[in-house]
Design a protein around this motif. Structure first.
Motif, short mmCIF file in Angstrom:
data_model
loop_
_atom_site.label_atom_id
_atom_site.label_comp_id
_atom_site.label_asym_id
_atom_site.label_seq_id
_atom_site.Cartn_x
_atom_site.Cartn_y
_atom_site.Cartn_z
N SER A 114 0.84 -1.20 0.00
CA SER A 114 0.00 0.00 0.00
C SER A 114 0.87 1.24 0.00
CB SER A 114 -0.93 0.03 1.21
OG SER A 114 -0.19 0.16 2.41
N ILE A 115 0.31 2.34 -0.53
CA ILE A 115 0.95 3.65 -0.47
C ILE A 115 -0.09 4.63 0.04
CG2 ILE A 115 2.07 5.51 -1.75
CD1 ILE A 115 3.02 3.46 -3.79
N SER A 166 7.41 -3.96 6.63
CA SER A 166 8.43 -3.06 6.08
C SER A 166 7.74 -1.78 5.63
CB SER A 166 9.12 -3.74 4.90
OG SER A 166 10.16 -2.96 4.38
N ARG A 167 8.28 -0.63 6.08
CA ARG A 167 7.59 0.64 5.87
C ARG A 167 8.61 1.73 5.54
NH1 ARG A 167 3.04 3.60 9.01
NH2 ARG A 167 3.90 5.67 9.31
N LEU A 168 8.39 2.41 4.42
CA LEU A 168 9.31 3.42 3.92
C LEU A 168 8.59 4.77 3.84
CD1 LEU A 168 12.27 3.39 2.50
CD2 LEU A 168 10.95 3.62 0.38
N GLN A 223 2.58 6.15 -9.03
CA GLN A 223 2.56 5.26 -7.88
C GLN A 223 2.01 3.91 -8.32
OE1 GLN A 223 0.78 6.99 -4.23
NE2 GLN A 223 0.55 8.89 -5.40
N SER A 224 2.52 2.82 -7.72
CA SER A 224 2.03 1.49 -8.07
C SER A 224 2.17 0.57 -6.87
CB SER A 224 2.84 0.94 -9.25
OG SER A 224 2.58 -0.43 -9.42
N THR A 225 1.17 -0.30 -6.70
CA THR A 225 1.23 -1.31 -5.63
C THR A 225 0.89 -2.69 -6.18
OG1 THR A 225 -1.06 -0.75 -5.03
CG2 THR A 225 0.68 0.32 -3.77
N ASP A 226 1.23 -2.93 -7.43
CA ASP A 226 0.86 -4.21 -8.07
C ASP A 226 1.62 -5.40 -7.47
OD1 ASP A 226 -0.89 -2.85 -9.62
OD2 ASP A 226 0.41 -2.72 -11.37
N SER A 227 2.92 -5.43 -7.67
CA SER A 227 3.71 -6.56 -7.17
C SER A 227 4.72 -6.12 -6.12
CB SER A 227 4.45 -7.22 -8.33
OG SER A 227 5.26 -6.27 -9.00
N CYS A 273 5.73 -2.02 -3.78
CA CYS A 273 5.41 -0.59 -3.66
C CYS A 273 6.40 0.19 -4.51
CB CYS A 273 5.55 -0.13 -2.22
SG CYS A 273 4.36 -0.79 -1.09
N LYS A 274 5.87 1.02 -5.40
CA LYS A 274 6.74 1.85 -6.25
C LYS A 274 6.21 3.27 -6.27
CE LYS A 274 8.29 -1.26 -9.93
NZ LYS A 274 8.18 -1.50 -11.37
N ILE A 275 7.11 4.21 -6.07
CA ILE A 275 6.73 5.61 -6.25
C ILE A 275 7.81 6.28 -7.10
CG2 ILE A 275 7.83 6.35 -4.07
CD1 ILE A 275 5.48 8.35 -3.77
N THR A 276 7.38 7.03 -8.11
CA THR A 276 8.31 7.69 -9.03
C THR A 276 8.30 9.18 -8.78
OG1 THR A 276 7.88 5.98 -10.69
CG2 THR A 276 8.97 8.00 -11.44
N LEU A 277 9.49 9.75 -8.58
CA LEU A 277 9.65 11.18 -8.36
C LEU A 277 10.45 11.79 -9.50
CD1 LEU A 277 8.72 10.32 -5.53
CD2 LEU A 277 10.54 11.71 -4.56
#
Length: 290
Positions: A4-5, A24-26, A105-109, A111-115
């Motif tokens: 999740s994001i 795990s949390r970023l 942002q993506s949470t498919d496989s 957590c990904k966030i693009t800046l």
């Protein structure tokens, strides 16, 4: 779903990437230099963060994972010359001080966030090149990957270096086992080159050394006091690892740099990117329990 994001409004909007199955949390703060401020695994913090400095926008952040661009380290008098003109750029460049934009942002496989960070009037005064940076922070389990794209949007060859300045939280430096793939290091202030045998004297007030001629693209910190091993891996563009810490502070910094300090003037390992071209790189941090 375990990925999740979410976003919360603190002093700055903070994006929280969570892998619930791994606990795990970023945390990422785009406005404050696109920085990763925190990473916790099973409730244990991986990074150090100086909260007071972070709260003061006039000060650089000490903690998390600051971004270094278009230089790593400092340059004499904060000045370099390009095409006969002097330009002023402060230590580690300006990317860590500017607001970045979240573009995906993506949470498919995972957590990904693009800046993204794009050149503007302010940056062109310090660095006369148009550019775009795109960073993808990817969290999966106990692994953090940082994918980077450096894009030259100007009509001339763009010289630059890049890197990261992660602050790893430690309780007892004396217990650390460091595996850095170099046999010597250069001290920042004296320029002295000394043999490296895997140990530093943590009684020194400050340790600030550059390790070059790396034998492989990985290093590790084993911290028995926290029952953690941290593995750092990097792509081929990274030529230098800087190790930095201050006495009495509970962090050590293991910093992958694409070039040593003042490379924009000396040319050592500087990247020279053709107009319209893209340089891609990756840094990966893996944490395991020991």
């Amino acid at each position: 779903m375990s990925f999740s994001i979410s976003a919360k409004q603190n002093q700055y909007i903070t994006y929280i990437l969570s892998d619930e199955s791994a606990l795990s949390r970023l945390e990422v703060v785009p406005e404050r230099g696109g920085i990763i401020t925190r990473w916790s695994i099973e409730g244990q913090d991986i990074f150090y963060l100086d909260e007071e400095r972070f709260a003061n926008p006039e000060l650089t952040v000490r903690g998390g994972v600051p971004i270094l661009f278009p230089i790593c380290g400092d340059i004499p008098d904060n000045v370099y010359v390009y095409d006969g003109q002097p330009y002023h750029v402060r230590q580690h460049g300006f990317a860590r001080n500017l607001p970045w934009e979240v573009v995906e942002q993506s949470t498919d496989s995972c957590c990904k966030i693009t800046l993204s960070l794009t050149s503007n009037e302010e940056t062109l005064k310090m660095y006369p090149f148009e550019f775009e940076l795109k960073f993808v922070y990817e969290l999966q389990g106990k692994t953090l990957k940082i994918y980077q794209e450096y894009i030259n949007k100007s009509d001339k060859v763009m010289p630059f270096s890049f890197g990261f300045h992660p602050y790893f939280l430690v309780n007892n430096k004396e217990q650390l086992a460091l595996d850095i793939p170099a046999s010597s290091y250069q001290v920042k202030d004296t320029k002295e080159v000394a043999p490296y045998d895997g140990h530093f004297d943590f009684n020194d007030e400050e340790i600030d050394v550059a390790l070059k001629s790396l034998k492989r693209n990985s290093a590790s910190i084993t911290d028995p006091s926290r029952s953690l091993k941290i593995d750092l891996k990097w792509s081929e563009q990274y030529s230098t690892i800087v190790f930095w810490t201050l006495k009495g502070k509970n962090y050590v910094c293991l910093e992958p740099w694409s070039a040593p300090r003042n490379a924009i003037s000396t040319g050592e390992n500087i990247i020279e990117l053709e107009p319209g071209a893209t340089c891609e790189a990756i840094v990966e941090i893996d944490v395991t329990s020991i």
